[in-house]
Enzyme design. Structure first.
Site, PDB file in Angstrom:
ATOM      1  N   TYR A  32      -2.107  -1.418  10.847  1.00 44.27           N
ATOM      2  CA  TYR A  32      -2.428  -1.717   9.491  1.00 44.27           C
ATOM      3  C   TYR A  32      -1.251  -1.586   8.414  1.00 44.27           C
ATOM      4  CZ  TYR A  32      -3.694  -1.855   4.593  1.00 44.27           C
ATOM      5  OH  TYR A  32      -3.672  -1.852   3.196  1.00 44.27           O
ATOM      6  N   SER A  87       0.788  -1.224   0.104  1.00 43.88           N
ATOM      7  CA  SER A  87      -0.004   0.069  -0.051  1.00 43.88           C
ATOM      8  C   SER A  87       0.601   1.273  -0.029  1.00 43.88           C
ATOM      9  CB  SER A  87      -1.037  -0.059   1.261  1.00 43.88           C
ATOM     10  OG  SER A  87      -1.602   1.269   1.334  1.00 43.88           O
ATOM     11  N   LYS A 144       2.045  -3.545   6.443  1.00 46.13           N
ATOM     12  CA  LYS A 144       2.532  -3.740   5.122  1.00 46.13           C
ATOM     13  C   LYS A 144       3.885  -3.579   4.911  1.00 46.13           C
ATOM     14  CE  LYS A 144      -1.680  -4.747   3.365  1.00 46.13           C
ATOM     15  NZ  LYS A 144      -1.747  -5.867   2.794  1.00 46.13           N
TER      16      LYS A 144
HETATM   17  C1  WQD Z   1      -9.999   8.706   0.857  1.00 49.17           C
HETATM   18  C2  WQD Z   1     -10.209  10.283   1.120  1.00 49.17           C
HETATM   19  C3  WQD Z   1     -10.624  10.687   3.616  1.00 49.17           C
HETATM   20  C4  WQD Z   1     -14.396   8.624   3.872  1.00 49.17           C
HETATM   21  C5  WQD Z   1      -7.003   3.911   3.007  1.00 49.17           C
HETATM   22  C6  WQD Z   1      -5.904   3.139   3.320  1.00 49.17           C
HETATM   23  C7  WQD Z   1      -5.009   2.595   2.433  1.00 49.17           C
HETATM   24  C8  WQD Z   1      -6.113   1.674   1.683  1.00 49.17           C
HETATM   25  C9  WQD Z   1      -7.305   2.425   0.990  1.00 49.17           C
HETATM   26  C10 WQD Z   1      -6.575  -0.695   2.539  1.00 49.17           C
HETATM   27  C11 WQD Z   1      -9.336  10.890   2.461  1.00 49.17           C
HETATM   28  C12 WQD Z   1     -11.715  11.061   2.748  1.00 49.17           C
HETATM   29  C13 WQD Z   1     -13.113   9.180   3.448  1.00 49.17           C
HETATM   30  C14 WQD Z   1     -15.293   9.509   4.217  1.00 49.17           C
HETATM   31  C15 WQD Z   1     -14.350  11.340   3.756  1.00 49.17           C
HETATM   32  N1  WQD Z   1      -6.666   0.659   2.539  1.00 49.17           N
HETATM   33  N2  WQD Z   1     -13.069  10.579   3.310  1.00 49.17           N
HETATM   34  N3  WQD Z   1     -15.156  10.832   3.970  1.00 49.17           N
HETATM   35  O1  WQD Z   1      -7.401   6.860   3.568  1.00 49.17           O
HETATM   36  O2  WQD Z   1      -6.721   7.328   1.386  1.00 49.17           O
HETATM   37  O3  WQD Z   1      -6.472   5.021   2.085  1.00 49.17           O
HETATM   38  O4  WQD Z   1      -7.951   3.125   2.310  1.00 49.17           O
HETATM   39  O5  WQD Z   1      -5.875  -1.052   1.611  1.00 49.17           O
HETATM   40  O6  WQD Z   1      -3.996   1.731   2.913  1.00 49.17           O
HETATM   41  O7  WQD Z   1      -4.998   4.135   4.236  1.00 49.17           O
HETATM   42  O8  WQD Z   1      -9.005   6.162   1.674  1.00 49.17           O
HETATM   43  O9  WQD Z   1     -11.233   6.029   1.166  1.00 49.17           O
HETATM   44  O10 WQD Z   1     -10.623   6.075   3.542  1.00 49.17           O
HETATM   45  O11 WQD Z   1     -10.076   8.044   2.203  1.00 49.17           O
HETATM   46  O12 WQD Z   1     -14.035  12.580   3.503  1.00 49.17           O
HETATM   47  O13 WQD Z   1     -16.511   9.190   4.846  1.00 49.17           O
HETATM   48  O14 WQD Z   1     -11.535  10.484   1.559  1.00 49.17           O
HETATM   49  O15 WQD Z   1     -10.216  11.876   4.366  1.00 49.17           O
HETATM   50  O16 WQD Z   1      -9.062  12.146   2.368  1.00 49.17           O
HETATM   51  P1  WQD Z   1      -7.484   6.237   2.446  1.00 49.17           P
HETATM   52  P2  WQD Z   1     -10.338   6.326   2.240  1.00 49.17           P
END
Ligand code: WQD
Length: 335
Positions: free
Chosen positions: A150, A125, A154
């Site tokens: 998590y 990741s 990785k």
């Molecule tokens: C994306 C953006 C949030 C939800 C994570 C893990 C990564 C992988 C993918 C597993 C961010 C914003 C999110 C919401 C929001 N996981 N958001 N409201 O955090 O980039 O990555 O998931 O393999 O390892 O770190 O992905 O989709 O959670 O967030 O505003 O209800 O959307 O703040 O900026 P992230 P995400």
């Protein structure tokens, strides 16, 4: 035909990768403990490809079961997806994450060592980079201290694989995913978040479907053009194809060193507000959202420099952000 083991093969990225492996004429066997997936995905894979892979419901934390599987199945390569992946949950239950994500990896690698098996693809990741100092993020970017157990699994996972490759001559590739989104064009497989979605796109589609009241956007005070955080959202089918490219690189012995890693993204960053607007324009759905405070552990911006993956893997993304968002919506409508 080469027989490929896909652990976590009924999961979101795993199932899309199994479809591409079958389409590329590999023989596939799936191990999945169904802790974050459904057995019905196996039938969907058969509907899409006309082929039904062998399936074993095995808990990879049980060494004896892993050993028994390999005594009964000759494997030409492994794509290892099986892991717990919820960032927030990992902070609450670190030992579950270390036991599962590290323990299962060690047992798989021990079998490869003892039986002289080769060709290991690891699901890593972009989390390993934390908030990178420079954007876009290249493979030379320094690994930062993990922000969650998590993310740490990785980082540790990559180190374990690197040491194993050095000691035992194993050939492996780690793919550092950016943000996988979307679903297969048939809408027969896609993301199946358990409970309240942690990730942005499933929350967006469930809000548009009326399952969730309102999307909360976590912060609009970041140092970005519109204040919301930026990520690199890659269509899950493009991501799946990167695994085929990486596996073929190892099978054809085109790898330069016996442990390689590649950033797998589109190379383009999109902010949360840009995603919301693109979703509304692409699907003609109106999205109810509000801005709230930042989420702990989020970085401001992360998007990939895809040069190395494009050149070395001979792979690049083919689908657009709009296609990914539309596929996610079509999948949601079918739930
Ligand atoms: C994306 C953006 C949030 C939800 C994570 C893990 C990564 C992988 C993918 C597993 C961010 C914003 C999110 C919401 C929001 N996981 N958001 N409201 O955090 O980039 O990555 O998931 O393999 O390892 O770190 O992905 O989709 O959670 O967030 O505003 O209800 O959307 O703040 O900026 P992230 P995400």
């Amino acid at each position: 035909m080469k027989k490929i083991l896909v652990t976590g093969g009924l999961g979101f990225i795993g199932s899309h990768t199994v479809v591409e492996l079958l389409n590329a004429n590999f023989d596939v066997v799936i191990i999945d403990d169904l802790s974050n997936s459904k057995i019905e995905v196996l039938d969907s894979i058969q509907e899409i490809t006309g082929k039904k892979p062998d399936f074993f419901n095995i808990d990879l934390r049980v060494k004896e079961k892993v050993n028994h599987f390999f005594s009964e199945n000759h494997i030409d390569g492994i794509i290892h997806f099986a892991a717990f992946k919820a960032v927030g949950e990992s902070v609450q239950k670190p030992l579950d994450y270390y036991e599962n994500n590290i323990g299962s990896l060690v047992y798989l690698l021990q079998e490869m060592r003892d039986r002289k098996l080769d060709n290991f693809i690891f699901s890593s990741s972009c989390t390993v980079y934390g908030q990178a100092d420079e954007l876009p993020i290249t493979e030379n970017a320094p690994i930062k201290p993990a922000e969650s157990p998590y993310g740490n699994t990785k980082q540790i996972g990559e180190e374990i694989i690197k040491d194993t490759c050095k000691a035992n001559g194993l050939n492996a590739i780690a793919l550092r995913y950016f943000n996988p989104i979307g679903a297969h064009d048939t809408a027969k497989i896609g993301e199946l978040p358990l409970g309240v979605p942690q990730n942005l796109i499933p929350y967006v589609t469930q809000t548009a479907a009326g399952i969730r009241e309102q999307l909360s956007i976590f912060g609009d005070d970041y140092d970005t053009p519109d204040g919301t955080a930026i990520r690199d959202y890659i269509h899950v089918v493009d991501l799946a194809k990167a695994h085929i490219a990486a596996l073929q690189r190892l099978i054809e012995k085109k790898n330069d060193t016996n442990f390689e890693f590649f950033n797998v993204g589109t190379g383009k960053g999109s902010s949360v507000l840009e995603i919301v607007k693109a979703f509304e324009n692409t699907t003609q759905q109106n999205l109810n959202y509000k801005i709230v405070g930042r989420r702990e552990g989020d970085v401001t911006a992360a998007y990939a420099d895809t040069t190395i993956a494009n050149e070395q893997l001979g792979w690049k993304t083919e689908k657009t952000l709009e296609e990914a968002l539309l596929s996610a919506w079509k999948w949601q409508e079918k739930q």
